[in-house]
Design an enzyme around this catalytic site. Structure first.
Site, PDB file in Angstrom:
ATOM      1  CD  GLU A  95       5.450  -6.469  29.654  1.00 44.43           C
ATOM      2  OE1 GLU A  95       6.597  -6.496  30.149  1.00 44.43           O
ATOM      3  OE2 GLU A  95       4.965  -5.431  29.124  1.00 44.43           O
ATOM      4  CD  GLU A 106       3.129   1.423  32.983  1.00 49.37           C
ATOM      5  OE1 GLU A 106       4.260   1.560  33.469  1.00 49.37           O
ATOM      6  OE2 GLU A 106       2.810   0.432  32.272  1.00 49.37           O
ATOM      7  CG  ASP A 128       6.524  -9.009  36.189  1.00 51.46           C
ATOM      8  OD1 ASP A 128       7.441  -9.021  37.032  1.00 51.46           O
ATOM      9  OD2 ASP A 128       6.417  -8.100  35.336  1.00 51.46           O
ATOM     10  CD  GLU A 154      15.881  -3.546  35.218  1.00 48.44           C
ATOM     11  OE1 GLU A 154      16.142  -4.022  34.092  1.00 48.44           O
ATOM     12  OE2 GLU A 154      14.740  -3.169  35.543  1.00 48.44           O
ATOM     13  CB  THR A 210      12.032 -11.456  31.952  1.00 44.73           C
ATOM     14  OG1 THR A 210      10.787 -10.790  32.141  1.00 44.73           O
ATOM     15  CG2 THR A 210      13.181 -10.650  32.563  1.00 44.73           C
TER      16      THR A 210
END
Length: 533
Positions: A339, A318, A225, A84, A445
Site C-alpha cells: 500500500e 501491521e 479500505d 477474494e 485492489t
C-alpha cells in the site's frame, strides 16, 4: 529481479492457498523448476499472471494464459471467499484478457468484447452471483462454487466484502453486454450506503440480513479500505457521479471525525469518539487515493507520517500506536504489503517529487536485505528485530513488486498512452475502430489493470447491436453484415486506426476518439467535485 527470484517457489507452494507456506525452508531444487507452473493451475488464484505481462515477460504470460484456459475448471465443490475470488480471479482474468493483445496472444475477432479469458472471468463471476441473492442485495462472504450459499453461512461480513465489486463486475457487464453483474454490484453499494450512521460513517462488519452493524469501529483501514477505493476508482472508470458523490460525503465525515494531525484514527461510527488511536499498514493506500482526487496537500502530509514509520522500522508494522510512536503488541509483522509503495507511485505521478523514488529505493533495499531467502522473500514476523515468518503472500508478487516496477518506469504504457505514456495504443472492437489503452488504466485492489476505453468500446458496440435489432440497419445497409470501411474515403490518423487489426499497436497520432487521457478523466465529473468541495 525480486519478481523472478520469488516466482517459481511461489508457484510450487501455492496450491491450494494464496500464499506460500515455506519460502525459508522450501528445498532449493524447487527454485527454478518451470514445470511447477502446473501446480498453481489447479487453483483459482493466480495473481502473478498479469505481472508477467506488466514486467515484459510475454513468453510466460502467453504460456500461462493458454494453460489456464486448458486446465482451470470452476465447477468444483469448494468454498470460496466472494471478495477474494472477485479481486484475484475475476479481476486477474479480466486484466489478462485486456492485456492479451499487448502480450502477443492470438485474439478473437471483436476483441476485447470477446475472448476465452473473458469467458473464464464470466464463468467465475457467475459462481459468485448466488451470494448476492439476499433481501438487501449485500453478498454473503462465502459461496460454494458448486452448490451456492450454505444454509449455515454467517450473514456477518466486512464492509469491504460488500463494497468491492463495482470495478470487476462493471467491466464484465460492459465487455459482455450482460448487465447482471454491474446491477448486483450497484445494488450492494446502494444498500450499504443507506446503512451509514447519522454522522455519515460506516462500521467494520455488518449483518447483511438484519442490516445491523456488528462491529462499529469506523476508519479507513482493514475491513473497510477497498470500499472507499472502489467508490473513487469506479467514479473515474465509469465517469459515474453517483459513486463520486458517495465518496465525497464519506470523505467529509472521515476528515471531520477520524483525522488528527494528518493521521487517521478509528472512531465509534455513531458518536465519532476515538476507539483505536492506531495506524494500520493497510491504510497506507489513502494518500494515493487522495491524489486521484487532487487533494495533494493532505495526501503529501499523510504520506510523510506513514513514511516516517517505514524509516523507523524498515517496513510498516501491521499496527502502529500513534500516541506511543511504536508497534502494537502481536501486530508487529510486515507481510511485504504494497500500500505505501502504491501511494508513492501515484504521488510521484502527480508531483514529480523524488521523495517518492527514495521510498521506492528504501523499500527495494529493505526487501533485499531483510526478507530475501534462497527460495523467495519471506514476510517479516517482527519489524523490531526483523525475524522472518515462513510464508510469502501472493500480493507481494501481484502488487508490491508491480507497483515498485511502475514507480521507476514513468513511461510504462499502464500510466497512459499518448503524451503521458509510451506513445502506443491498440486497435480493437469490430473492424478495429476502437482506440484502446490511450486513456490510462485503473488498478483494482489486487493491482490488476483495467482499461476504461475497452468498456466504452464494447458498450458502444452493444448499443449499436441493440439499435440494429430493434429498428433494423440504416437504409441501404445489409441486415446481416456491415460493409467494410471504405479506406479510400478516409483520411488522416483515423483511417490508420481502422486499418489496424485488433490488438495491433500503433504510435499514437493526434487522435479523434472518445477516450480521454488519465489526467483529464475527471472532466465529466469536475463540476460535481467542485460543487461538493
Amino acid at each position: 529481479y525480486p519478481y523472478s527470484h520469488a516466482l517459481y517457489p511461489y508457484i510450487h507452494a501455492l496450491y491450494p492457498y494464496i500464499h506460500t507456506s515455506m519460502p525459508v525452508t522450501l528445498p532449493g531444487y524447487f527454485c527454478n523448476a518451470s514445470f511447477l507452473f502446473l501446480f498453481q493451475l489447479r487453483t483459482m488464484f493466480f495473481p502473478p499472471n498479469v505481472s508477467l505481462k506488466v514486467l515484459g515477460n510475454h513468453t510466460e504470460f502467453q504460456r500461462v494464459a493458454s494453460l489456464l484456459q486448458d486446465t482451470v475448471d470452476f465447477d468444483i465443490d469448494a468454498n470460496a471467499s466472494v471478495f477474494e475470488t472477485n479481486i484475484r480471479v475475476v479481476g486477474g482474468l479480466l486484466s489478462a484478457h485486456l492485456l492479451a493483445g499487448r502480450g502477443g496472444m492470438e485474439l478473437e475477432p471483436g476483441w476485447p468484447c470477446s475472448g476465452p479469458l473473458l469467458r473464464m472471468a464470466e464463468d467465475a463471476a457467475r459462481k459468485l452471483l448466488p451470494a448476492f441473492q439476499t433481501p438487501s442485495g449485500m453478498p454473503y462472504g462465502t459461496v460454494n462454487l458448486l452448490s451456492g450459499v450454505s444454509p449455515t453461512e454467517t450473514p456477518v461480513t466486512c464492509t469491504a466484502g460488500v463494497g468491492t465489486f463495482i470495478l470487476e463486475f462493471a467491466t464484465l457487464s460492459r465487455l459482455t453486454g450482460d448487465a447482471t453483474f454491474e446491477k448486483a454490484a450497484r445494488q450492494a453499494l446502494r444498500a450499504l450506503w443507506k446503512t451509514r450512521s447519522d454522522i455519515g460513517l460506516v462500521g467494520n462488519h455488518i449483518n447483511i440480513l438484519s442490516l445491523k452493524w456488528v462491529a462499529q469501529d469506523a476508519g479507513i483501514g482493514a475491513g473497510v479500505d477497498s470500499y472507499f477505493e472502489y467508490l473513487v476508482k469506479g467514479a473515474i472508470m465509469l465517469q459515474d457521479e453517483e459513486l463520486l458523490n458517495m465518496f465525497l460525503e464519506y470523505d467529509r465525515a472521515i476528515q471531520n471525525y477520524t483525522r488528527f494531525d494528518d493521521w487517521y484514527l478509528w472512531v465509534q461510527m455513531h458518536r465519532g469518539t476515538v476507539s483505536m488511536p492506531v495506524f494500520q499498514s493497510l491504510e497506507a493506500f489513502w494518500p494515493g487515493l487522495q491524489s486521484l482526487l487532487g487533494n495533494l496537500d493532505s495526501a503529501v502530509r499523510t504520506f510523510q507520517n506513514y513514511y516516517s514509520v517505514w524509516r523507523q522500522f524498515g517496513g510498516l508494522p501491521e499496527f502502529y500506536s500513534i500516541p506511543q510512536g511504536y508497534t502494537v503488541d502481536k501486530r508487529e509483522g510486515y507481510p511485504l504489503r504494497p500500500e505505501l509503495i502504491e501511494s508513492a507511485m501515484y504521488l510521484f505521478r502527480a508531483t514529480g517529487d523524488h521523495t517518492y523514488l527514495q521510498l521506492g529505493l528504501d523499500a527495494l533495499e529493505s526487501i533485499e536485505k531483510i526478507t530475501r531467502t534462497p527460495c523467495g522473500y519471506a514476510s517479516v514476523k517482527d519489524v523490531r528485530d526483523h525475524a522472518l515468518d515462513n510464508r510469502m503472500e501472493s500480493f507481494f508478487l501481484a502488487e508490491t513488486i508491480k507497483y515498485l516496477y511502475l514507480l521507476f518506469d514513468p513511461a510504462h504504457f499502464l500510466h497512459g498512452g499518448g503524451a503521458e505514456g509510451d506513445g502506443s495504443w491498440e486497435a480493437g472492437g469490430e473492424d478495429g475502430q476502437c482506440v484502446l489503452g490511450a486513456g490510462g488504466f485503473i488498478f483494482n485492489t489486487e493491482a490488476h489493470p483495467l482499461d476504461p476505453a475497452a468498456l466504452h468500446c464494447c458498450s458502444q458496440h452493444a448499443a449499436e447491436r441493440r439499435e440494429t435489432q430493434t429498428h433494423g440497419p440504416p437504409p441501404g445497409q445489409s441486415q446481416t453484415q456491415d460493409p467494410p470501411p471504405d479506406k479510400s474515403q478516409t483520411q488522416g490518423p483515423q483511417s490508420e486506426s481502422i486499418a489496424l487489426k485488433p490488438g495491433e499497436k500503433k504510435t499514437a497520432p493526434a487522435l479523434s476518439c472518445p477516450v480521454q487521457p488519465f489526467s483529464a478523466r475527471f472532466a465529466v465529473l469536475g463540476q460535481v467535485f467542485t460543487d461538493n468541495t
